[in-house]
Design a protein around this motif. Structure first.
Motif, PDB file in Angstrom:
ATOM      1  N   GLN A  33       0.833  -1.183   0.000  1.00 27.07           N
ATOM      2  CA  GLN A  33       0.000   0.000   0.000  1.00 27.07           C
ATOM      3  C   GLN A  33       0.881   1.251   0.000  1.00 27.07           C
ATOM      4  OE1 GLN A  33      -3.072  -0.572   2.946  1.00 27.07           O
ATOM      5  NE2 GLN A  33      -4.090   1.350   2.465  1.00 27.07           N
ATOM      6  N   SER A  42      -2.674  13.052   8.940  1.00 27.18           N
ATOM      7  CA  SER A  42      -2.889  11.614   8.976  1.00 27.18           C
ATOM      8  C   SER A  42      -2.444  10.978   7.662  1.00 27.18           C
ATOM      9  CB  SER A  42      -4.359  11.307   9.232  1.00 27.18           C
ATOM     10  OG  SER A  42      -4.555   9.905   9.371  1.00 27.18           O
ATOM     11  N   LEU A  43      -2.615   9.676   7.577  1.00 31.86           N
ATOM     12  CA  LEU A  43      -2.214   8.951   6.383  1.00 31.86           C
ATOM     13  C   LEU A  43      -3.413   8.779   5.459  1.00 31.86           C
ATOM     14  CD1 LEU A  43      -0.180   8.006   8.706  1.00 31.86           C
ATOM     15  CD2 LEU A  43       0.309   6.120   7.165  1.00 31.86           C
TER      16      LEU A  43
ATOM     17  N   TYR B  33      -6.748  -1.672  13.972  1.00 30.65           N
ATOM     18  CA  TYR B  33      -5.320  -1.655  14.277  1.00 30.65           C
ATOM     19  C   TYR B  33      -4.945  -0.379  15.037  1.00 30.65           C
ATOM     20  CZ  TYR B  33      -5.855  -4.479  10.040  1.00 30.65           C
ATOM     21  OH  TYR B  33      -6.304  -5.380   9.095  1.00 30.65           O
ATOM     22  N   PHE B  90      -2.245   6.395  15.835  1.00 30.48           N
ATOM     23  CA  PHE B  90      -3.213   6.270  14.758  1.00 30.48           C
ATOM     24  C   PHE B  90      -3.967   4.957  14.870  1.00 30.48           C
ATOM     25  CE2 PHE B  90      -2.227   9.888  12.200  1.00 30.48           C
ATOM     26  CZ  PHE B  90      -0.860  10.097  12.292  1.00 30.48           C
ATOM     27  N   GLN B 101      -5.911  -0.702   4.182  1.00 26.95           N
ATOM     28  CA  GLN B 101      -6.196  -0.128   5.488  1.00 26.95           C
ATOM     29  C   GLN B 101      -6.430   1.369   5.362  1.00 26.95           C
ATOM     30  OE1 GLN B 101      -3.551  -1.232   8.728  1.00 26.95           O
ATOM     31  NE2 GLN B 101      -3.391  -3.328   7.953  1.00 26.95           N
ATOM     32  N   PHE B 102      -7.359   1.842   6.190  1.00 24.99           N
ATOM     33  CA  PHE B 102      -7.695   3.263   6.234  1.00 24.99           C
ATOM     34  C   PHE B 102      -7.415   3.779   7.637  1.00 24.99           C
ATOM     35  CE2 PHE B 102      -9.575   3.550   2.086  1.00 24.99           C
ATOM     36  CZ  PHE B 102      -9.948   2.242   1.820  1.00 24.99           C
ATOM     37  N   PHE B 103      -6.845   4.984   7.690  1.00 28.24           N
ATOM     38  CA  PHE B 103      -6.380   5.528   8.959  1.00 28.24           C
ATOM     39  C   PHE B 103      -7.276   6.645   9.474  1.00 28.24           C
ATOM     40  CE2 PHE B 103      -2.074   3.933  10.000  1.00 28.24           C
ATOM     41  CZ  PHE B 103      -1.986   2.995   8.996  1.00 28.24           C
ATOM     42  N   GLY B 104      -7.347   6.737  10.797  1.00 23.64           N
ATOM     43  CA  GLY B 104      -8.016   7.852  11.443  1.00 23.64           C
ATOM     44  C   GLY B 104      -7.098   9.057  11.512  1.00 23.64           C
ATOM     45  N   PRO B 105      -7.601  10.172  12.043  1.00 22.11           N
ATOM     46  CA  PRO B 105      -6.827  11.422  12.072  1.00 22.11           C
ATOM     47  C   PRO B 105      -5.715  11.433  13.114  1.00 22.11           C
ATOM     48  CG  PRO B 105      -8.950  11.735  13.103  1.00 22.11           C
ATOM     49  CD  PRO B 105      -8.973  10.360  12.512  1.00 22.11           C
ATOM     50  N   GLY B 106      -5.760  10.490  14.059  1.00 21.49           N
ATOM     51  CA  GLY B 106      -4.702  10.416  15.065  1.00 21.49           C
ATOM     52  C   GLY B 106      -5.018  11.164  16.343  1.00 21.49           C
TER      53      GLY B 106
END
Lengths: 108, 112
Positions: A33, A42-43, B33, B90, B101-106
């Motif tokens: 990815q 953020s990512l 995660y 995160f 995978q998708f991430f939150g803002p932290g």
């Protein structure tokens, strides 16, 4: 040794130029990815590409699984593309292992 | 609407205290995660949960305890906080099976 290596570490372009980012990984990956991270942000997932070539907008990713390498091509770069580009491989437990990233700076 | 919510956005704690970082995802995913990013180290994996069960734990310290009260929640409890715990944490989610995978803002944690 580090499982995911990215090059170059940093890259400076003039707006409109193309960028080529490289990712080499040392272990078997079920998934690969590419992410974008703005400073302090953020990512954002750009592309999920375990093998072959994928396109989205100005981005093209090519992954050659047998050679354990992937590239991310950004065409016609814009100043808003500036940030850190991260490559990550996924194991079968879902764990993402990241490279150190390529810091891209696009100048107007 | 944000699909992965992390609360709080910023958190300041004193050494020795305990804090809980909240994560909720509304993507319908069944895997969640936690990752940590500090100034000294690149992004590092902490935990993975699948169907509310622990799949992988790469955190050496038992001071970090994930808590999954609902299938779309995975909170992170950190006890006996140390200054070295200062980092951005995160939360991420995906479908099970190595999917994107998708991430939150932290949550940016600072321990004084």
């Amino acid at each position: 040794g580090q499982q995911v290596q990215q090059s170059p570490a940093s890259l400076v372009l003039q707006e409109g130029e193309n960028a080529e980012l490289q990712c080499n990984f040392s272990s078997t990956a079920t998934q690969l990815q590419w992410f974008y991270q703005s400073p302090g942000g953020s990512l954002v997932s750009l592309l999920s590409n375990p093998s072959g070539t994928k396109h989205t907008g100005r981005l093209t990713s090519t992954t050659v699984t047998k050679e354990r390498r992937s590239s991310l091509h950004i065409s016609s770069s814009q100043t808003t593309d500036s940030g850190t580009y991260l490559c990550a491989i996924v194991t079968n437990t879902g764990k993402l292992t990241f490279g150190d990233g390529t810091v891209l700076t696009v100048k107007p | 609407d944000p699909k992965i919510i992390q609360k709080p956005k910023y958190l300041v704690a004193v050494t020795g205290s305990e804090k809980i970082l909240i994560c909720e995802q509304y993507l319908g995913h069944n895997a969640m995660y936690w990752y940590r990013q500090s100034a000294k180290k690149p992004l590092e994996f902490m935990f993975s949960y699948s169907y509310q069960k622990l799949m992988d734990n790469q955190t050496a310290s038992s001071r970090f305890q994930p808590q999954s009260s609902k299938k779309n929640h995975l909170d992170l409890q950190i006890t006996a906080l140390k200054p070295d715990d200062s980092a951005t944490y995160f939360c991420a989610s995906s479908q099970v099976g190595g999917a994107e995978q998708f991430f939150g803002p932290g949550t940016r944690l600072t321990v004084l």
